[in-house]
Design a protein around this motif. Structure first.
Motif, PDB file in Angstrom:
ATOM      1  N   LEU A 286       2.459  19.457  -8.800  1.00 12.70           N
ATOM      2  CA  LEU A 286       1.792  18.773 -10.242  1.00 12.70           C
ATOM      3  C   LEU A 286       1.188  17.675  -9.907  1.00 12.70           C
ATOM      4  O   LEU A 286       0.186  16.987  -9.460  1.00 12.70           O
ATOM      5  CB  LEU A 286       2.983  17.874 -11.005  1.00 12.70           C
ATOM      6  CG  LEU A 286       4.345  18.567 -10.871  1.00 12.70           C
ATOM      7  CD1 LEU A 286       5.812  17.985 -10.732  1.00 12.70           C
ATOM      8  CD2 LEU A 286       4.523  19.993 -11.710  1.00 12.70           C
ATOM      9  N   PRO A 287       0.089  16.973 -12.123  1.00 18.07           N
ATOM     10  CA  PRO A 287      -0.120  16.192 -11.513  1.00 18.07           C
ATOM     11  C   PRO A 287       0.303  14.882 -11.511  1.00 18.07           C
ATOM     12  O   PRO A 287      -1.337  13.817 -11.159  1.00 18.07           O
ATOM     13  CB  PRO A 287      -0.748  16.043 -13.387  1.00 18.07           C
ATOM     14  CG  PRO A 287       0.422  17.296 -13.835  1.00 18.07           C
ATOM     15  CD  PRO A 287       1.303  17.183 -12.621  1.00 18.07           C
ATOM     16  N   LYS A 288       1.099  14.418 -11.274  1.00 15.66           N
ATOM     17  CA  LYS A 288       1.509  13.464 -10.593  1.00 15.66           C
ATOM     18  C   LYS A 288       2.205  13.143  -9.627  1.00 15.66           C
ATOM     19  O   LYS A 288       3.437  14.099  -9.312  1.00 15.66           O
ATOM     20  CB  LYS A 288       1.749  12.226 -11.744  1.00 15.66           C
ATOM     21  CG  LYS A 288       0.831  11.915 -12.857  1.00 15.66           C
ATOM     22  CD  LYS A 288       2.106  10.790 -13.607  1.00 15.66           C
ATOM     23  CE  LYS A 288       1.411  10.519 -14.554  1.00 15.66           C
ATOM     24  NZ  LYS A 288       0.575   9.253 -14.625  1.00 15.66           N
TER      25      LYS A 288
ATOM     26  N   ILE B 181       3.040   7.976  -9.147  1.00 14.30           N
ATOM     27  CA  ILE B 181       1.440   7.821  -9.750  1.00 14.30           C
ATOM     28  C   ILE B 181       0.260   9.183  -9.648  1.00 14.30           C
ATOM     29  O   ILE B 181       0.346   9.676  -9.108  1.00 14.30           O
ATOM     30  CB  ILE B 181       1.421   6.660  -8.862  1.00 14.30           C
ATOM     31  CG1 ILE B 181       1.217   7.510  -7.440  1.00 14.30           C
ATOM     32  CG2 ILE B 181       2.347   5.796  -8.872  1.00 14.30           C
ATOM     33  CD1 ILE B 181       1.219   6.387  -6.584  1.00 14.30           C
ATOM     34  N   ASP B 182      -0.519   8.718 -10.281  1.00  5.35           N
ATOM     35  CA  ASP B 182      -1.549  10.030 -10.415  1.00  5.35           C
ATOM     36  C   ASP B 182      -2.688   9.876  -8.827  1.00  5.35           C
ATOM     37  O   ASP B 182      -2.244   8.556  -8.780  1.00  5.35           O
ATOM     38  CB  ASP B 182      -2.891   9.328 -10.638  1.00  5.35           C
ATOM     39  CG  ASP B 182      -2.502   9.885 -12.531  1.00  5.35           C
ATOM     40  OD1 ASP B 182      -1.867  10.225 -12.984  1.00  5.35           O
ATOM     41  OD2 ASP B 182      -3.602   8.594 -13.424  1.00  5.35           O
ATOM     42  N   TYR B 183      -2.621  11.234  -8.296  1.00  5.90           N
ATOM     43  CA  TYR B 183      -3.587  11.365  -7.526  1.00  5.90           C
ATOM     44  C   TYR B 183      -4.290  12.286  -7.529  1.00  5.90           C
ATOM     45  O   TYR B 183      -4.467  12.793  -7.925  1.00  5.90           O
ATOM     46  CB  TYR B 183      -2.324  11.538  -6.099  1.00  5.90           C
ATOM     47  CG  TYR B 183      -1.392  13.250  -6.228  1.00  5.90           C
ATOM     48  CD1 TYR B 183      -2.301  14.251  -5.429  1.00  5.90           C
ATOM     49  CD2 TYR B 183      -0.987  13.291  -7.454  1.00  5.90           C
ATOM     50  CE1 TYR B 183      -2.379  15.651  -6.545  1.00  5.90           C
ATOM     51  CE2 TYR B 183      -0.593  14.645  -7.353  1.00  5.90           C
ATOM     52  CZ  TYR B 183      -0.914  15.548  -6.850  1.00  5.90           C
ATOM     53  OH  TYR B 183      -0.952  16.969  -7.244  1.00  5.90           O
TER      54      TYR B 183
ATOM     55  N   PHE C 264      -3.476   6.577  -7.261  1.00  2.39           N
ATOM     56  CA  PHE C 264      -4.020   5.550  -8.282  1.00  2.39           C
ATOM     57  C   PHE C 264      -2.973   5.267  -9.315  1.00  2.39           C
ATOM     58  O   PHE C 264      -2.059   5.459  -9.724  1.00  2.39           O
ATOM     59  CB  PHE C 264      -4.924   6.282  -8.822  1.00  2.39           C
ATOM     60  CG  PHE C 264      -6.182   7.388  -8.366  1.00  2.39           C
ATOM     61  CD1 PHE C 264      -7.322   5.971  -7.994  1.00  2.39           C
ATOM     62  CD2 PHE C 264      -6.021   8.255  -8.563  1.00  2.39           C
ATOM     63  CE1 PHE C 264      -8.147   6.728  -7.490  1.00  2.39           C
ATOM     64  CE2 PHE C 264      -7.255   9.236  -7.766  1.00  2.39           C
ATOM     65  CZ  PHE C 264      -7.976   8.041  -7.455  1.00  2.39           C
ATOM     66  N   PRO C 265      -2.438   3.619  -9.105  1.00  2.00           N
ATOM     67  CA  PRO C 265      -2.742   3.066  -8.243  1.00  2.00           C
ATOM     68  C   PRO C 265      -2.750   2.659  -6.503  1.00  2.00           C
ATOM     69  O   PRO C 265      -2.049   3.715  -6.422  1.00  2.00           O
ATOM     70  CB  PRO C 265      -2.952   1.188  -8.413  1.00  2.00           C
ATOM     71  CG  PRO C 265      -0.840   1.727  -9.108  1.00  2.00           C
ATOM     72  CD  PRO C 265      -1.310   2.717  -9.412  1.00  2.00           C
ATOM     73  N   SER C 266      -3.493   1.919  -6.253  1.00  2.00           N
ATOM     74  CA  SER C 266      -3.343   2.905  -4.136  1.00  2.00           C
ATOM     75  C   SER C 266      -1.869   1.858  -3.768  1.00  2.00           C
ATOM     76  O   SER C 266      -2.096   2.069  -2.638  1.00  2.00           O
ATOM     77  CB  SER C 266      -4.579   2.017  -3.908  1.00  2.00           C
ATOM     78  OG  SER C 266      -5.189   1.141  -4.083  1.00  2.00           O
ATOM     79  N   LYS C 267      -2.000   0.339  -4.624  1.00  2.00           N
ATOM     80  CA  LYS C 267      -0.219  -0.398  -4.222  1.00  2.00           C
ATOM     81  C   LYS C 267       0.026  -0.389  -5.030  1.00  2.00           C
ATOM     82  O   LYS C 267      -0.100  -0.473  -6.549  1.00  2.00           O
ATOM     83  CB  LYS C 267      -1.433  -1.556  -4.069  1.00  2.00           C
ATOM     84  CG  LYS C 267      -2.451  -1.460  -2.514  1.00  2.00           C
ATOM     85  CD  LYS C 267      -2.918  -2.819  -2.015  1.00  2.00           C
ATOM     86  CE  LYS C 267      -3.482  -3.014  -0.867  1.00  2.00           C
ATOM     87  NZ  LYS C 267      -4.430  -4.070  -0.296  1.00  2.00           N
ATOM     88  N   VAL C 268       1.140  -0.924  -5.283  1.00  2.00           N
ATOM     89  CA  VAL C 268       2.286  -0.649  -5.592  1.00  2.00           C
ATOM     90  C   VAL C 268       2.995  -2.441  -5.520  1.00  2.00           C
ATOM     91  O   VAL C 268       2.801  -3.211  -4.596  1.00  2.00           O
ATOM     92  CB  VAL C 268       3.552   0.157  -6.001  1.00  2.00           C
ATOM     93  CG1 VAL C 268       2.592   1.300  -6.266  1.00  2.00           C
ATOM     94  CG2 VAL C 268       4.042   0.425  -4.599  1.00  2.00           C
ATOM     95  N   GLU C 269       3.896  -2.632  -6.701  1.00  2.00           N
ATOM     96  CA  GLU C 269       5.007  -4.236  -6.624  1.00  2.00           C
ATOM     97  C   GLU C 269       6.045  -3.715  -6.661  1.00  2.00           C
ATOM     98  O   GLU C 269       6.444  -2.834  -6.853  1.00  2.00           O
ATOM     99  CB  GLU C 269       4.877  -4.843  -7.947  1.00  2.00           C
ATOM    100  CG  GLU C 269       5.440  -6.231  -8.159  1.00  2.00           C
ATOM    101  CD  GLU C 269       4.369  -7.397  -8.937  1.00  2.00           C
ATOM    102  OE1 GLU C 269       5.072  -8.465  -9.060  1.00  2.00           O
ATOM    103  OE2 GLU C 269       4.007  -6.829  -9.876  1.00  2.00           O
TER     104      GLU C 269
ATOM    105  N   PRO D  60       0.825  -1.366  -0.182  1.00  2.00           N
ATOM    106  CA  PRO D  60       0.123   0.239   0.074  1.00  2.00           C
ATOM    107  C   PRO D  60       0.563   1.385  -0.172  1.00  2.00           C
ATOM    108  O   PRO D  60       1.799   1.305   0.683  1.00  2.00           O
ATOM    109  CB  PRO D  60      -0.910  -0.098   1.425  1.00  2.00           C
ATOM    110  CG  PRO D  60      -0.154  -1.364   2.607  1.00  2.00           C
ATOM    111  CD  PRO D  60       0.418  -1.753   1.300  1.00  2.00           C
ATOM    112  N   ILE D  61       0.272   2.471  -0.706  1.00  2.00           N
ATOM    113  CA  ILE D  61       1.298   3.936  -0.893  1.00  2.00           C
ATOM    114  C   ILE D  61       0.412   4.866   0.151  1.00  2.00           C
ATOM    115  O   ILE D  61      -0.928   4.755   0.392  1.00  2.00           O
ATOM    116  CB  ILE D  61       0.703   4.105  -1.714  1.00  2.00           C
ATOM    117  CG1 ILE D  61       1.653   3.287  -3.253  1.00  2.00           C
ATOM    118  CG2 ILE D  61       1.632   5.594  -2.008  1.00  2.00           C
ATOM    119  CD1 ILE D  61       0.987   4.118  -4.614  1.00  2.00           C
ATOM    120  N   VAL D  62       1.216   5.179   1.548  1.00  2.00           N
ATOM    121  CA  VAL D  62       1.198   5.770   2.586  1.00  2.00           C
ATOM    122  C   VAL D  62       0.882   6.909   2.276  1.00  2.00           C
ATOM    123  O   VAL D  62       3.090   7.317   2.263  1.00  2.00           O
ATOM    124  CB  VAL D  62       1.572   4.731   4.152  1.00  2.00           C
ATOM    125  CG1 VAL D  62       0.856   5.636   5.203  1.00  2.00           C
ATOM    126  CG2 VAL D  62       0.828   4.226   3.851  1.00  2.00           C
ATOM    127  N   GLY D  63       0.399   8.107   2.682  1.00  4.08           N
ATOM    128  CA  GLY D  63       0.867  10.009   2.201  1.00  4.08           C
ATOM    129  C   GLY D  63       1.270   9.955   4.287  1.00  4.08           C
ATOM    130  O   GLY D  63       0.134   9.224   4.370  1.00  4.08           O
TER     131      GLY D  63
END
Length: 325
Positions: free
Chosen positions: A293-295, A317-319, A256-261, A241-244
């Motif tokens: 920025l958009p990403k 990533i998008d956010y 977007f996405p909420s998780k990465v590899e 998961p990506i944590v802010g």
């Protein structure tokens, strides 16, 4: 054949004419050997001996911190016959040092004249002392000050191409250090002597001494280092998961996405134990607000031990920043 017959046969063999001559030769050879040995032992030889030091009148709270505080290396000259007892006597010869007579402000120096006088009492009149090491005997001590510090491994360890160094264990991982307070205050760790290993492909345990410093004593003085190897493999783990982070109150970060590899290289045993919670991937609100920025960038802030060459499946990533209801 009876025993008596066997004995008679042995007697006839030994005392036959040929064997009589051989026995006579052995007898005179042995006599010559004895004379040669006596002649050799009558010559003068030089020999280095270890003489143990014994301290008396040492205060209960004093700790000797010298690198070598218990041994003198004394070179003596005498006839071989007189040196033999020094070499093979099981009772160690010792010199007693009066601690109080020489100790002052953390150090003590025993004059060579005093050592020579004590050493002369250990040997016979014919034995001549030709050298004493160390030439100037100085000992250091403290009044019981100590601290516990970690052990740091020094050197280089390289595995075979298909193997991976999964773990390095040091036992004990910390030691007790005795020294003067001003020295203790400067010590953050104790290093090992350099350990250099190449082509490691199996688990290896070695004993290594700790670094030696004048005026410093470590207990224990050596540690065991265990290198645990594993078969090298490339792996990946999804669902991280990506944590802010640094999010203001009332704000929510959606990515977007909420998780990465994550992709990495590790050992087979380590790979089988990895879980998504072992990794921490973050997006920093402060950076997002500053760049607009958009990403947004994402970063790997935490990873487990025993893996290397870690990379994420995406760097940007998008956010979306939403207000919390």
């Amino acid at each position: 054949m009876t025993l008596s017959e066997a004995m008679r046969n042995i007697g006839r063999f030994l005392f036959s004419r040929a064997n009589k001559e051989f026995l006579i030769f052995l007898f005179f050879f042995a006599i010559a050997g004895v004379f040669w040995l006596l002649e050799s032992l009558n010559e003068s030889y030089e020999q280095e001996l270890k003489i143990m030091l014994n301290y008396r009148n040492v205060p209960k709270n004093a700790v000797l911190t010298s690198l070598e505080t218990d041994t003198l290396h004394v070179t003596v000259t005498d006839k071989g016959i007189n040196l033999i007892p020094y070499l093979y006597n099981k009772e160690k010869k010792t010199v007693t040092i009066d601690f109080q007579a020489y100790a002052h402000n953390g150090t003590g120096t025993v004059p060579m004249a005093d050592l020579r006088k004590k050493l002369d009492e250990l040997f016979t009149a014919s034995t001549r002392i030709t050298a004493v090491k160390p030439e100037k005997f100085t000992f250091t001590y403290n009044n019981g000050e100590w601290k516990r510090v970690p052990v740091k491994l020094m050197g280089q360890v390289a595995t075979d191409e298909l193997y991976f160094l999964a773990e390095t264990r040091i036992r004990p991982d910390s030691v007790t250090v005795y020294a003067q307070k001003q020295v203790l205050d400067t010590i953050a760790f104790i290093a090992t002597e350099p350990v250099n290993v190449k082509g490691l492909h199996d688990t290896l345990t070695i004993a290594t001494r700790l670094e030696q410093r004048t005026g410093l004593k470590t207990v224990p003085s050596e540690v065991n280092v265990r290198f645990v190897t594993d078969i090298l493999t490339e792996g990946s783990l999804s669902g991280i998961p990506i944590v802010g982070i640094n999010m203001p109150e009332g704000k929510v970060l959606r990515t977007f996405p909420s998780k990465v590899e994550v992709y990495f290289v590790t050992g087979m045993k380590t790979y089988q134990t990895l879980k998504p919670r072992d990794f921490l991937v973050v997006a920093d609100y402060n950076e997002i607000a500053r760049n607009q920025l958009p990403k947004c960038n994402i970063y790997l802030r935490q990873q487990p031990k025993g893996i290397k060459n870690v990379r994420l499946s995406a760097q940007q990533i998008d956010y979306l920043i939403e207000d919390r209801p």
